[in-house]
Structures are given as C-alpha cells and as structure tokens.
Design a protein around this motif. Structure first.
Motif, PDB file in Angstrom:
ATOM      1  N   ALA A  68     -20.365  40.878  41.624  1.00  0.00           N
ATOM      2  CA  ALA A  68     -19.246  41.396  41.988  1.00  0.00           C
ATOM      3  C   ALA A  68     -18.218  40.050  42.072  1.00  0.00           C
ATOM      4  CB  ALA A  68     -19.506  41.963  43.564  1.00  0.00           C
ATOM      5  N   ALA A  69     -18.657  39.049  42.423  1.00  0.00           N
ATOM      6  CA  ALA A  69     -17.850  37.838  42.724  1.00  0.00           C
ATOM      7  C   ALA A  69     -17.180  37.427  41.278  1.00  0.00           C
ATOM      8  CB  ALA A  69     -18.658  36.376  42.984  1.00  0.00           C
ATOM      9  N   PRO A  70     -15.613  36.926  41.733  1.00  0.00           N
ATOM     10  CA  PRO A  70     -14.930  36.693  40.591  1.00  0.00           C
ATOM     11  C   PRO A  70     -15.324  35.196  39.832  1.00  0.00           C
ATOM     12  CG  PRO A  70     -13.824  36.330  42.602  1.00  0.00           C
ATOM     13  CD  PRO A  70     -15.018  37.057  42.955  1.00  0.00           C
ATOM     14  N   ASP A  71     -14.967  35.101  38.725  1.00  0.00           N
ATOM     15  CA  ASP A  71     -15.273  33.799  37.964  1.00  0.00           C
ATOM     16  C   ASP A  71     -14.286  32.792  38.316  1.00  0.00           C
ATOM     17  OD1 ASP A  71     -16.475  31.946  36.508  1.00  0.00           O
ATOM     18  OD2 ASP A  71     -15.767  32.910  34.523  1.00  0.00           O
ATOM     19  N   ARG A  76     -11.855  25.805  34.641  1.00  0.00           N
ATOM     20  CA  ARG A  76     -12.724  24.510  34.182  1.00  0.00           C
ATOM     21  C   ARG A  76     -13.211  24.804  33.033  1.00  0.00           C
ATOM     22  NH1 ARG A  76     -13.229  19.671  33.457  1.00  0.00           N
ATOM     23  NH2 ARG A  76     -15.301  18.746  33.711  1.00  0.00           N
ATOM     24  N   ILE A  77     -13.982  25.961  32.689  1.00  0.00           N
ATOM     25  CA  ILE A  77     -14.749  26.215  31.539  1.00  0.00           C
ATOM     26  C   ILE A  77     -13.627  26.325  30.453  1.00  0.00           C
ATOM     27  CG2 ILE A  77     -15.540  28.340  30.171  1.00  0.00           C
ATOM     28  CD1 ILE A  77     -16.993  29.103  33.024  1.00  0.00           C
ATOM     29  N   ASP A  78     -12.403  26.935  30.630  1.00  0.00           N
ATOM     30  CA  ASP A  78     -11.227  27.068  29.508  1.00  0.00           C
ATOM     31  C   ASP A  78     -10.992  25.472  29.183  1.00  0.00           C
ATOM     32  OD1 ASP A  78     -11.347  29.762  29.208  1.00  0.00           O
ATOM     33  OD2 ASP A  78      -9.537  29.925  30.546  1.00  0.00           O
ATOM     34  N   ALA A  79     -10.721  24.442  30.157  1.00  0.00           N
ATOM     35  CA  ALA A  79     -10.647  23.105  29.660  1.00  0.00           C
ATOM     36  C   ALA A  79     -11.489  22.581  29.098  1.00  0.00           C
ATOM     37  CB  ALA A  79     -10.268  22.428  31.087  1.00  0.00           C
TER      38      ALA A  79
END
Length: 105
Positions: A68-71, A76-79
């Motif tokens: 249920a937690a948002p990412d 950071r992953i996109d960078a």
C-alpha cells in the motif's frame, strides 16, 4: 488441450469401509469401481480449522503495508535509469565496500 481424469481415484471413503466414512458410521454407498455411488447422499467430513501463527500474521501485515505504500524513490530510480542509459553512472567502490562491511544492502 484436453485433460481427462487427472485423478481417477475418488477422494473420500474407500471401498471396503476403510475410509473416514467407515469410522464415522456413515451409510454412504460405494460402487464396485471404488467410486462413490451417485445415489448416495454426500458424506460430511470433519470441520477443518486453520490457525496462523503470530509471526505469519505480522508478516502479512508488513506485506500489506509495503504493497500500500507509495513508491517514494521514483525520482531516484528515474535518475539512475537516465544515467545508465547515458553511460554516466559510476559506482564508487569505497562506498560499496563500506556498505558491505556494515552489512547493508
């Protein structure tokens, strides 16, 4: 694809009165081939009760919270993806070695 009779043996009372129905006094009939007689009434087996340990309930709660937690690290992953694609991502071996010695992942 067609699958026929994956389990030809019946689940339940066995021919000859050796199954659970024999021990409960049930009057369900069994045909000669070892299959239940379709004219007989269904035999009710004992109730099954399942209990989960406190640890399994805790794990289920943690997994539900994680799902249920948002990412929060999406930026950071996109960078990192952009750096990898551009060939500009560099790993600092000192940081990696320090993390390994400290037991981090």
């Amino acid at each position: 694809m067609k699958i026929d009779e994956t389990n030809p043996r019946p689940i339940g009372p066995l021919a000859g009165g050796l199954g659970p129905a024999a021990s409960t006094g049930s009057t369900a009939r069994v045909a000669e081939q070892g299959r239940p007689d379709p004219r007989s009434k269904p035999v009710a087996g004992p109730a099954v009760r399942v209990e989960l340990s406190a640890r399994s309930r805790e794990l289920a709660a943690v997994l539900a919270a994680a799902a249920a937690a948002p990412d929060v690290r999406a930026e950071r992953i996109d960078a990192l993806r952009r750096e990898l694609a551009a060939g500009t991502y560099h790993v600092d071996p000192v940081v990696v070695a320090r993390a390994m010695l400290e037991g981090r992942r």
